[in-house]
Design an enzyme around this catalytic site. Structure first.
Site, PDB file in Angstrom:
ATOM      1  N   THR A  54      -2.990  -0.161  -3.152  1.00 35.04           N
ATOM      2  CA  THR A  54      -2.908  -0.034  -4.604  1.00 35.04           C
ATOM      3  C   THR A  54      -2.116   1.206  -4.993  1.00 35.04           C
ATOM      4  O   THR A  54      -1.490   1.247  -6.053  1.00 35.04           O
ATOM      5  CB  THR A  54      -4.312   0.003  -5.220  1.00 35.04           C
ATOM      6  OG1 THR A  54      -5.068  -1.114  -4.737  1.00 35.04           O
ATOM      7  CG2 THR A  54      -4.272  -0.046  -6.735  1.00 35.04           C
ATOM      8  N   TYR A 143      -9.242  -1.061   7.939  1.00 36.76           N
ATOM      9  CA  TYR A 143      -8.857  -1.930   6.822  1.00 36.76           C
ATOM     10  C   TYR A 143      -8.191  -3.184   7.368  1.00 36.76           C
ATOM     11  O   TYR A 143      -7.081  -3.136   7.882  1.00 36.76           O
ATOM     12  CB  TYR A 143      -7.919  -1.132   5.918  1.00 36.76           C
ATOM     13  CG  TYR A 143      -7.386  -1.809   4.695  1.00 36.76           C
ATOM     14  CD1 TYR A 143      -7.907  -2.987   4.176  1.00 36.76           C
ATOM     15  CD2 TYR A 143      -6.311  -1.226   4.014  1.00 36.76           C
ATOM     16  CE1 TYR A 143      -7.396  -3.568   3.039  1.00 36.76           C
ATOM     17  CE2 TYR A 143      -5.788  -1.794   2.871  1.00 36.76           C
ATOM     18  CZ  TYR A 143      -6.331  -2.959   2.381  1.00 36.76           C
ATOM     19  OH  TYR A 143      -5.813  -3.528   1.245  1.00 36.76           O
ATOM     20  N   LYS A 171     -13.198  -2.098   5.728  1.00 41.78           N
ATOM     21  CA  LYS A 171     -12.846  -2.780   4.484  1.00 41.78           C
ATOM     22  C   LYS A 171     -12.459  -4.209   4.816  1.00 41.78           C
ATOM     23  O   LYS A 171     -11.464  -4.461   5.491  1.00 41.78           O
ATOM     24  CB  LYS A 171     -11.700  -2.052   3.776  1.00 41.78           C
ATOM     25  CG  LYS A 171     -11.291  -2.710   2.469  1.00 41.78           C
ATOM     26  CD  LYS A 171     -10.145  -1.962   1.800  1.00 41.78           C
ATOM     27  CE  LYS A 171      -9.665  -2.686   0.553  1.00 41.78           C
ATOM     28  NZ  LYS A 171      -8.515  -2.008  -0.096  1.00 41.78           N
ATOM     29  N   VAL A 213     -14.390  -1.653  -2.191  1.00 38.03           N
ATOM     30  CA  VAL A 213     -13.202  -0.838  -2.459  1.00 38.03           C
ATOM     31  C   VAL A 213     -12.459  -1.589  -3.550  1.00 38.03           C
ATOM     32  O   VAL A 213     -11.886  -2.650  -3.312  1.00 38.03           O
ATOM     33  CB  VAL A 213     -12.332  -0.647  -1.211  1.00 38.03           C
ATOM     34  CG1 VAL A 213     -11.097   0.200  -1.555  1.00 38.03           C
ATOM     35  CG2 VAL A 213     -13.124   0.019  -0.098  1.00 38.03           C
TER      36      VAL A 213
END
Length: 301
Positions: A54, A143, A171, A213
């Site tokens: 992001t 992740y 994640k 998240v």
């Protein structure tokens, strides 16, 4: 109903994967980044990730990433954990970035599965072990997002990585709630699993995830916090009601490539975070109109 028995996860329940603000000329705006981080903490975030997906990490230099980390860490102080995105498809680069993040005072690192070069599971195991050994005191969140990386971290590989003391969280961004159940079965309850999809936060927590998240927390942090707390308090009807209220926002924020919509949503909310860097483009007029309608409806509930 009875409250859900829980232990406090390492990065709290609500982690915001923060956008990177840019000025009109495309430079990183560290001052605005600090102010936005404080706003996110004020509205329910326990932790902030800087320079993740992001945060447009592929288009940021390492110097820009280090300056952002320092600015956000200074702005929020002890009120929230700050994680640095330190992943790369080059192991040596990820090792150096993680070591630097630790030296700059990060509270953790978000380390994505290597992208494009598609290493086998043995290569992923060696990659993440090298990163963990480079900064053994820095907690790591692995992740897994194969939709972006083109590479899947297998559950069995993650179970092997649990031998690294600093690898404490994960994640989950495959879009499958079953991933949480599979990880629970192989890795036990000590691994803190975070949903990587806002829309799956509630079902993922029901399956054993610690939290999320989040991207949507930029503009709906208090609401997401309330949903999480309702779930933990054993109030499924209230949690599900909030989820339904948030669903149009979740859907709209991922109608095109993240972070295009969330940057537009922030602009509509009065945060001049700037357009994404190329090759991403600003949201078009239709997207901005839809976001405006969705945000207005959410504010009225």
């Amino acid at each position: 109903m009875t409250a859900v028995p829980t232990r406090q996860p390492p990065f709290g329940r609500l982690v915001t994967a923060m956008v990177t603000p840019f000025t009109g000329d495309g430079s990183v705006d560290c001052d605005l980044a600090g102010r936005l981080a404080v706003h996110l903490v004020d509205h329910g975030s326990d932790a902030i990730v800087v320079c993740g997906t992001t945060g447009e990490s592929p288009t940021l230099s390492w110097d820009e990433q280090h300056r952002l980390l320092s600015a956000v860490k200074q702005a929020v102080g002890p009120r929230a954990a700050v994680l640095a995105g330190t992943g790369s498809n080059c192991t040596a680069e990820a090792v150096e970035a993680t070591r630097e993040a630790a030296e700059l005072g990060a509270d953790g690192a978000l380390v994505v599965v290597p992208y494009y070069n598609k290493p086998p599971q043995e290569g992923l195991l060696a990659h993440f072990r090298a990163i963990a050994e480079a900064a053994p005191s820095l907690p790591l969140m692995i992740y897994n997002i194969p939709g972006r990386t083109g590479c899947q971290l297998d559950v069995d590989t993650m179970a092997e990585l649990r031998s690294c003391p600093s690898i404490i969280s994960y994640k989950a961004a495959t879009g499958r709630v079953a991933e949480v159940s599979e990880l629970r079965a192989r890795c036990g309850t000590d691994l803190a699993i975070y949903s990587g999809d806002d829309s799956l936060t509630l079902p993922a927590m029901a399956a054993g995830a610690a939290g999320v998240v989040s991207v949507a927390s930029h503009v709906a942090g208090s609401e997401i916090r309330s949903m999480i707390e309702a779930h933990l308090a054993g109030e499924p009807d209230r949690a599900e009601s909030i989820h339904r209220q948030l669903w149009p926002l979740f859907r709209t924020l991922f109608a095109t490539t993240n972070p295009i919509p969330v940057k537009a949503a922030l602009e509509l909310d009065g945060w001049p975070v700037g357009a994404p860097r190329l090759p991403l483009l600003p949201a078009d007029a239709a997207m901005r109109t839809t976001l405006s309608t969705v945000l207005a409806a959410l504010r009225q509930t």
